[in-house]
Write a protein that holds these residues in place. Structure first.
Motif, mmCIF file in Angstrom:
data_model
loop_
_atom_site.group_PDB
_atom_site.id
_atom_site.type_symbol
_atom_site.label_atom_id
_atom_site.label_comp_id
_atom_site.label_asym_id
_atom_site.label_seq_id
_atom_site.Cartn_x
_atom_site.Cartn_y
_atom_site.Cartn_z
ATOM 1 N N VAL A 296 15.873 79.267 40.769
ATOM 2 C CA VAL A 296 15.092 78.148 41.301
ATOM 3 C C VAL A 296 14.600 77.240 40.168
ATOM 4 O O VAL A 296 14.622 76.010 40.285
ATOM 5 N N ASP B 211 7.737 72.185 48.221
ATOM 6 C CA ASP B 211 8.524 72.076 49.461
ATOM 7 C C ASP B 211 9.156 70.691 49.595
ATOM 8 O O ASP B 211 10.315 70.557 50.015
ATOM 9 N N LEU C 282 11.969 70.380 47.088
ATOM 10 C CA LEU C 282 13.069 71.273 47.477
ATOM 11 C C LEU C 282 13.952 70.591 48.517
ATOM 12 O O LEU C 282 15.181 70.615 48.424
ATOM 13 N N TYR D 262 17.725 81.687 43.745
ATOM 14 C CA TYR D 262 17.022 82.955 43.607
ATOM 15 C C TYR D 262 15.941 82.866 42.535
ATOM 16 O O TYR D 262 15.878 81.900 41.782
ATOM 17 N N ASP D 263 15.096 83.887 42.516
ATOM 18 C CA ASP D 263 13.950 83.964 41.602
ATOM 19 C C ASP D 263 12.951 82.839 41.887
ATOM 20 O O ASP D 263 12.763 81.916 41.072
ATOM 21 N N TYR D 264 12.301 82.933 43.032
ATOM 22 C CA TYR D 264 11.297 81.933 43.421
ATOM 23 C C TYR D 264 10.005 82.136 42.636
ATOM 24 O O TYR D 264 9.696 83.259 42.199
ATOM 25 N N LEU E 80 5.065 81.876 45.410
ATOM 26 C CA LEU E 80 5.827 81.670 46.642
ATOM 27 C C LEU E 80 6.671 82.898 46.969
ATOM 28 O O LEU E 80 7.695 82.801 47.631
ATOM 29 N N VAL F 128 8.234 85.114 38.275
ATOM 30 C CA VAL F 128 9.115 84.849 39.415
ATOM 31 C C VAL F 128 9.234 86.094 40.283
ATOM 32 O O VAL F 128 8.936 87.212 39.854
ATOM 33 N N ARG G 94 13.209 86.977 45.259
ATOM 34 C CA ARG G 94 13.460 86.317 46.548
ATOM 35 C C ARG G 94 14.718 85.470 46.405
ATOM 36 O O ARG G 94 14.925 84.822 45.371
ATOM 37 N N GLU H 2 17.613 82.814 48.665
ATOM 38 C CA GLU H 2 18.021 82.115 49.883
ATOM 39 C C GLU H 2 19.487 81.701 49.738
ATOM 40 O O GLU H 2 19.928 81.317 48.650
ATOM 41 N N ASN I 269 17.323 84.132 54.115
ATOM 42 C CA ASN I 269 16.189 84.293 53.208
ATOM 43 C C ASN I 269 15.936 85.794 53.047
ATOM 44 O O ASN I 269 15.826 86.507 54.051
#
Length: 300
Positions: A149, A171, A174, A191-193, A197, A210, A213, A215, A225
């Motif tokens: 991310v 958001d 994004l 990946y790696d949010y 979050l 991070v 996580r 998506e 997700n």
């Protein structure tokens, strides 16, 4: 055959391919309640509620994880479910207030294994769709592209989100900067949010800025997700309290405290789980323009 019927036949083949994959992988298909006493307090999701004849309140599930994770705490190692799910105030070309969700959980796995599962599922379902005459507009050769991310934001939005970005700015960028820059012809994992979050994901051991996580995007559309699941009851309680504060700030519904779910975490083994939107998957693989084209009926 008209187009609607062709989409529904493709959908049926996709569902059959999904069940075959999980059966071969040794998963148990489960059914969990659709009406619950206390949904998880996610800060951006509104649910539908109703009052039972005895005066008690229930909520239609926005996802089945509330009861699937406790099954892992009971001793099941691999479970999956295909279920209706419900989210209020969601309606558009890619959204329905009632939709179909696939969720699966593996014990002893991380989000890395979920990415491999997604590659298998997309490959199998794309093959199933081809058998019905559709040509999926994607190159599904492996490995799918994987983008952290942080890297996606620096390259597309021009800033580093760090561990605790402003959620509204994150958001917005994004949706308006990062997602439009993703490949439309190749599947992509973000990946790696940022840690703030993480939602229900654990933080990385070697980089707690991070979370684990991920998506999945197909055709530029978010399809799935997933998390290496957080199994720390105290940390999850702290996050839920923060989520409830955000819900109150945003004027969203107040929910009962999900004490049973949190209690189950104390017995839950290390695991990973993913939620995948079936309707959107059918849309992308058949080239449908709107989500209404790939469901049997649309109310309202």
């Amino acid at each position: 055959m008209d187009t609607r019927h062709a989409h529904l036949i493709a959908r049926a083949r996709i569902l059959r391919a999904i069940r075959a994959f999980f059966d071969e992988e040794g998963f148990i298909e489960v059914q969990t309640p659709i009406l619950v006493r206390a949904p998880l307090p996610e800060p951006c999701i509104e649910t539908f509620s109703l009052t039972l004849p005895d005066g008690s309140k229930r909520y239609l599930i926005p996802s089945p994880e509330l009861h699937m994770k406790p099954l892992l705490a009971e001793g099941f190692e691999k479970v999956f479910q295909i279920t209706p799910a419900f989210r209020r105030d969601e309606r558009g070309p890619r959204h329905l207030p009632e939709f179909t969700l696939l969720e699966w959980y593996r014990t002893g796995a991380t989000y890395r294994k979920l990415m491999e599962d997604c590659e298998d599922l997309v490959e199998r379902t794309a093959m199933a769709v081809k058998e019905t005459g559709f040509v999926p507009p994607l190159d599904i050769s492996r490995p799918f592209e994987r983008i952290p991310v942080r890297e996606a934001f620096i390259n597309s939005a021009g800033w580093d989100p760090g561990p605790d970005p402003d959620p509204e700015r994150f958001d917005f960028d994004l949706v308006t900067q990062v997602e439009p820059s993703l490949s439309r012809t190749r599947p992509v994992f973000l990946y790696d949010y940022p840690a703030a979050l993480a939602s229900l994901a654990r933080l990385k051991n070697d980089d707690p800025n991070v979370s684990e996580r991920v998506e999945l995007y197909l055709g530029g559309i978010e399809i799935a997700n997933g998390f290496t699941e957080l199994v720390d009851q105290d940390e999850q309680s702290r996050r839920f309290r923060e989520d409830l504060r955000l819900r109150q700030k945003r004027g969203l519904s107040e929910y009962p405290w999900p004490k049973d779910f949190l209690q189950a975490l104390t017995h839950m083994p290390p695991c990973a789980g993913m939620a995948l939107g079936i309707d959107r998957l059918v849309m992308v693989l058949t080239g449908a323009k709107v989500i209404d084209d790939v469901v049997s009926f649309v109310e309202g």
